[in-house]
Design an enzyme around this catalytic site. Structure first.
Site, short mmCIF file in Angstrom:
data_model
loop_
_atom_site.label_atom_id
_atom_site.label_comp_id
_atom_site.label_asym_id
_atom_site.label_seq_id
_atom_site.Cartn_x
_atom_site.Cartn_y
_atom_site.Cartn_z
N LYS A 36 0.82 -1.24 0.03
CA LYS A 36 0.08 -0.09 0.02
C LYS A 36 0.76 1.25 -0.06
O LYS A 36 0.35 2.20 -0.75
CB LYS A 36 -0.93 -0.13 1.09
CG LYS A 36 -0.41 -0.03 2.40
CD LYS A 36 -1.42 -0.09 3.56
CE LYS A 36 -0.67 0.07 4.96
NZ LYS A 36 -1.25 -0.74 5.81
N ARG A 129 -7.61 -1.24 16.89
CA ARG A 129 -8.07 -0.74 15.52
C ARG A 129 -9.24 -1.78 15.08
O ARG A 129 -10.24 -2.02 16.01
CB ARG A 129 -7.07 -0.47 14.49
CG ARG A 129 -7.49 0.15 13.47
CD ARG A 129 -6.41 0.58 12.36
NE ARG A 129 -6.05 -0.52 11.91
CZ ARG A 129 -4.84 -0.52 10.73
NH1 ARG A 129 -4.37 0.50 10.44
NH2 ARG A 129 -4.54 -1.72 10.08
C1 PLP Z 1 -0.24 -1.46 6.42
C2 PLP Z 1 -0.47 -2.67 7.45
C3 PLP Z 1 0.52 -3.44 7.65
C4 PLP Z 1 1.78 -3.20 7.12
O1 PLP Z 1 2.41 -2.84 8.18
P1 PLP Z 1 4.17 -2.10 8.12
O2 PLP Z 1 4.36 -1.66 9.67
O3 PLP Z 1 4.31 -1.23 6.97
O4 PLP Z 1 5.16 -3.28 7.86
C5 PLP Z 1 0.24 -4.97 7.85
N1 PLP Z 1 -1.02 -5.11 8.41
C6 PLP Z 1 -2.00 -4.12 8.27
C7 PLP Z 1 -3.40 -4.84 8.81
C8 PLP Z 1 -1.69 -3.01 7.64
O5 PLP Z 1 -3.06 -2.28 7.54
#
Ligand code: PLP
Length: 354
Positions: A36, A129
Site C-alpha cells: 500500500k 483498531r
Molecule cells: C499497513 C498494514 C501492514 C503493514 O505494516 P508495516 O508496518 O508497514 O509493515 C500490516 N498489516 C495491516 C493490517 C496493515 O494495515
C-alpha cells in the site's frame, strides 16, 4: 527531468526483500508483502515476487487490481466495505474479516460466482483498531462454517496502528491459543496465524516469536529498511531505496518574522515565529499536495524546513555548507507517511532505477 521527483531503486528494494525473506524463512515465517505504501505499483511488486515473496497484501482494492498480472495470491488487509464485495470475490484471494454480516454477504456473492473465498478472522488484542473481541471468535467461526461461499483459513491480529501497542511474546501466544481453540472446537485446520505487521519483527530478532505464528505482514521494512518499535535503521537493509528531490525556484534573504498584521496561514493555523533575524531562504517547488510536511528532512543537516503551503516548501539555507543557486536540486529523507504521500501525489514524478 521533472520535479518533484521520486527515485525508486529497484535493486535496493530487491535486496531488502531478499534479506527479510531469508530472515523470516529461517524462523518458518512467510511474508505477506504489503504494497500500500507504494500504491500497489506492479513494477515494485514484481521484484518482491522474484525474490520469493509468496503473497502480496494491500488495504485498497484499486491497488490489488494493479497486481492482477502477478501470479501470487493477494490479500486484502482492510476489513472490506459492503460496496466492494463483488470486486473482493473477483480480485482478492484472501481477506481479513471481523463482521459476520459482511462474511455472509461475501459468501452469497462467492456462491453466485461459483467460488469459495478464503477469509482470515482478525482478533483485537489491544491496539483497538480492527478485529473482533476474543469472546466473539467462536460465535463468528460457527456462523462462518455454516456458509458455503467462504472458507476460514486463518486468524490474525494487528498492532501499533492506533493504540501504539507493541506485540509481546505473551500477546502472540494468546493468538496461537485462540487458533488452537478454534481447531479443537470445530475440527478445522487453519493454515495461517498472521502475527502482525513490522512491529512484530523485534520478536523475531529476539527469538521470541511463539511457535505457530507463521505469517508477518511487512511493508515499511521492505521499502524504508525500518520498523517502528526501535525506530532505527534495520542492519543490512537500505534506507534509501526511495529518494525525494525538489528544485529551488527562489533564493532571497528575508526576515524570520512576517511583516504586517497577521491572521491564519493557508491551512487555518495561527503560525508562530522565532526571530532569528535576516535569513537566506530557498523556495522548493513542492508542497503539501506532494509530501507530508512533518515527514521530510533535507539530507544536508544544516538546512531547516520552515514550512510549506500546497505547493511551496520554504527551507532556511543560511547555514548550508555549499552555496545554493536557482535550479539546484535538494534531496529530502522521507518517513513512511511522507513516502505514502509522495507515491500518492500525481504531481510527483516517479523514476525507476533498474
Ligand atoms: C499497513 C498494514 C501492514 C503493514 O505494516 P508495516 O508496518 O508497514 O509493515 C500490516 N498489516 C495491516 C493490517 C496493515 O494495515
Amino acid at each position: 527531468m521533472g520535479y518533484p521527483r521520486l527515485e525508486i531503486d529497484l535493486k535496493k528494494i530487491r535486496h531488502n526483500a531478499r534479506e527479510l525473506f531469508t530472515q523470516c524463512s529461517k524462523a518458518g515465517i512467510h511474508i505477506a508483502a504489503v504494497t500500500k505504501v507504494f500504491c500497489g505499483e506492479a513494477k515494485i511488486a514484481q521484484v518482491l515476487v522474484e525474490e520469493g515473496i509468496t503473497m502480496l497484501a494491500d488495504s485498497r482494492m484499486q491497488n490489488i487490481k494493479k497486481l492482477s498480472n502477478l501470479s501470487v495470491p493477494k490479500m486484502l488487509l482492510r476489513i472490506p466495505m459492503l460496496s466492494e464485495l463483488e470486486d473482493l470475490v473477483e480480485y482478492v484471494d484472501v481477506s481479513f474479516q471481523s463482521e459476520i454480516d459482511t462474511i455472509r454477504k461475501v459468501s452469497e456473492i462467492a456462491q453466485k460466482q461459483n467460488k469459495i473465498h478464503d477469509i482470515m478472522l482478525m482478533v483485537d488484542l489491544g491496539d483497538l483498531r480492527e478485529g473482533c473481541w476474543e469472546d466473539e471468535v467462536q460465535t463468528i467461526v460457527e456462523a462462518a462454517m455454516a456458509l458455503k461461499g467462504v472458507r476460514l483459513i486463518g486468524i490474525g491480529a494487528n498492532f501499533g496502528c492506533y493504540g501504539g501497542v507493541i506485540p509481546e511474546r505473551h500477546t502472540l501466544e494468546k493468538l496461537v491459543g485462540i487458533k488452537e481453540e478454534i481447531e479443537n472446537r470445530w475440527g478445522l485446520e487453519l493454515e495461517f496465524i498472521s502475527g502482525g505487521n513490522s512491529n512484530s519483527l523485534h520478536l523475531l530478532w529476539e527469538n521470541q516469536i511463539p511457535k505457530g505464528i507463521n505469517q508477518l505482514r511487512l511493508g515499511e521494512p521492505i521499502v524504508l529498511g525500518k520498523e517502528d518499535v526501535y525506530n532505527v535503521p534495520i542492519d543490512g537493509l537500505y534506507q534509501d531505496a526511495f529518494r525525494l528531490f525538489g528544485q529551488v525556484v527562489e533564493i532571497k534573504e528575508k526576515p524570520s518574522v512576517p511583516i504586517g498584521k497577521r491572521g491564519i496561514d493557508a491551512f487555518g493555523n495561527v503560525p508562530v515565529f522565532t526571530d532569528r533575524g535576516l535569513r537566506k531562504r530557498a523556495i522548493v517547488a513542492m508542497g503539501r499536495q506532494d509530501i507530508l510536511l512533518d515527514g521530510i528532512q533535507p539530507i544536508e543537516k544544516e538546512m531547516i524546513i520552515l514550512g510549506a503551503s500546497s505547493d511551496h516548501l520554504l527551507v532556511d539555507i543560511a547555514d548550508a555548507k555549499i552555496t545554493k543557486k536557482i535550479g539546484d536540486i535538494l534531496e529530502f529523507t522521507m518517513s513512511y507517511g511522507a513516502l505514502l504521500a509522495a507515491m500518492t501525489s500525481a504531481y510527483v514524478h516517479k523514476v525507476f532505477i533498474e
